[in-house]
Design an enzyme around this catalytic site. Structure first.
Site, PDB file in Angstrom:
ATOM      1  N   ASP A 188      13.817  -9.496   3.901  1.00 48.74           N
ATOM      2  CA  ASP A 188      14.241 -10.529   3.018  1.00 48.74           C
ATOM      3  C   ASP A 188      13.855 -10.195   1.497  1.00 48.74           C
ATOM      4  OD1 ASP A 188      14.602 -13.777   2.885  1.00 48.74           O
ATOM      5  OD2 ASP A 188      12.828 -13.370   1.558  1.00 48.74           O
ATOM      6  N   TYR A 195      12.614 -11.803  -7.127  1.00 49.78           N
ATOM      7  CA  TYR A 195      11.439 -10.741  -6.748  1.00 49.78           C
ATOM      8  C   TYR A 195      11.466  -9.375  -7.511  1.00 49.78           C
ATOM      9  CZ  TYR A 195      11.387 -13.970  -2.487  1.00 49.78           C
ATOM     10  OH  TYR A 195      11.573 -15.063  -1.719  1.00 49.78           O
ATOM     11  N   LYS A 220      19.064 -13.205  -2.611  1.00 54.06           N
ATOM     12  CA  LYS A 220      19.264 -14.780  -2.931  1.00 54.06           C
ATOM     13  C   LYS A 220      19.608 -14.859  -4.267  1.00 54.06           C
ATOM     14  CE  LYS A 220      15.153 -15.673  -0.034  1.00 54.06           C
ATOM     15  NZ  LYS A 220      14.401 -14.676  -0.363  1.00 54.06           N
ATOM     16  N   HIS A 275      18.817 -19.630  -3.611  1.00 59.90           N
ATOM     17  CA  HIS A 275      17.416 -19.495  -3.453  1.00 59.90           C
ATOM     18  C   HIS A 275      16.716 -21.240  -3.748  1.00 59.90           C
ATOM     19  CE1 HIS A 275      13.942 -16.812  -4.316  1.00 59.90           C
ATOM     20  NE2 HIS A 275      13.592 -17.692  -3.677  1.00 59.90           N
ATOM     21  N   ASN A 314       1.936  -8.268  13.013  1.00 53.46           N
ATOM     22  CA  ASN A 314       2.645  -9.507  12.940  1.00 53.46           C
ATOM     23  C   ASN A 314       3.952  -9.415  13.970  1.00 53.46           C
ATOM     24  OD1 ASN A 314       0.938 -10.437  11.010  1.00 53.46           O
ATOM     25  ND2 ASN A 314       2.126  -9.700   9.345  1.00 53.46           N
TER      26      ASN A 314
END
Ligand SMILES: NC(=O)c1ccc[n+]([C@@H]2O[C@H](COP(=O)([O-])OP(=O)(O)OC[C@H]3O[C@@H](n4cnc5c(N)ncnc54)[C@H](OP(=O)(O)O)[C@@H]3O)[C@@H](O)[C@H]2O)c1
Length: 276
Positions: free
Chosen positions: A46, A51, A76, A109, A242
């Site tokens: 992602d 970003y 996005k 976004h 994770n």
């Protein structure tokens, strides 16, 4: 290697049930983090124009040994590029920075209701999907009313709605709306940004009972809710941790204990937040 269950999206494509977030990594950090995540087995990445790490994220993907077609790449559309023509241009710029022939999942976004151009952007995204440059289109931070409007004006529902979701903000109504419309809910800040939440005594005790870490207990909670978490970690050890959330199960009592918090947003309110 861990097998991650996949979701089938409402457009017929599939998406892994857990991914890697990349905010707020720089290009070089993102390249390293994506490379290490792909080696561990992550297949959903992602990023976003805002970003400012699409170049590094793309390098991590193209320089890895994992075949491109096995990786689901999300980026996005930023607020400043809402509108039909500007969405077409913005997408092309993202694709160039990523260095990819196509993007798997492209999201609006934020809805920016005051700007009121998200329907125009959505029409441009439908066109890009028809041209094969995007596999799946979706939204982020959209309310049910905004999604209903997309459907009414274009007949096309988003495949995904990526929203703030963690035990401090379980988003019961938005998740139920997504389920009803066959829209996959992705959880951003799934670990509550890794802060106090992971030290919460109730979460720690659920984790201890299962011999896992608090982060793993929280990620498992997302998965059992039917939400798709995209935890960010730049550390290979925590990335591995994770990812190892598919070989234990929380019971109803554990699920209630993890989710039993007072609601609190860490990020913006979709009806008001403006990010360009
Ligand atoms: N659509 C949107 O509007 C939106 C908004 C925000 C975020 N996002 C996306 O969602 C992704 C995830 O959200 P987020 O980055 O805000 O928060 P998050 O994934 O909930 O938390 C990330 C933080 O937790 C730490 N962490 C990760 N794994 C850990 C573990 N096992 N134990 C302890 N700490 C751990 C990370 O540090 P280390 O790196 O040091 O491990 C980092 O500081 C973002 O990266 C971005 O891709 C989307």
């Amino acid at each position: 290697m861990t097998r991650v269950p996949a979701y089938r999206l409402n457009d017929g494509t599939t998406i892994p049930g857990l991914g890697l977030g990349t905010w707020p990594l720089s290009d070089s950090e993102a390249e390293a983090a994506v490379g290490s995540a792909l080696r561990i087995g992550y297949r959903l990445i992602d990023t976003a124009t805002n970003y400012r790490n699409e170049t590094g994220t793309g390098r991590g993907i193209t320089r890895s040994d994992v075949p491109r077609e096995d990786i689901v790449v999300t980026t996005k559309l930023p607020g400043r590029d809402h509108g039909h023509e500007s969405t077409l241009r913005s997408f092309e710029e993202s694709r160039t920075r990523l260095g990819l022939e196509y993007v798997d999942l492209y999201l609006i976004h934020w809805p920016l209701p005051r700007v009121d151009k998200y329907v125009d952007s959505w029409k441009a995204m439908i066109k890009l999907r028809e041209e094969g440059l995007i596999r799946s289109i979706g939204v982020s931070n959209f309310t049910p009313a905004q999604i209903d409007r997309l459907e009414q004006e274009t007949g096309v529902l988003p495949a995904v709605n990526q929203i703030e979701l963690h035990p401090l903000l379980p988003q019961d109504e938005l998740r139920a709306f997504g389920t009803g419309k066959n829209i996959v809910t992705e959880s951003w800040s799934p670990l509550g940004r890794g802060g106090d939440l992971l030290g919460d005594p109730a979460i720690r005790s659920v984790a201890e009972r299962h011999g896992v870490s608090p982060a793993q207990a929280v990620l498992r909670w997302h998965i059992q809710l039917g939400a798709l978490p995209i935890p960010k970690s730049a550390d290979p050890g925590r990335q591995r941790e994770n990812f190892a959330v598919f070989d234990f199960e929380l019971d109803e009592v554990d699920m209630a204990a993890v989710g039993d918090r007072t609601g609190r947003r860490l990020g913006g309110d979709p009806d008001r937040h403006e990010e360009f």
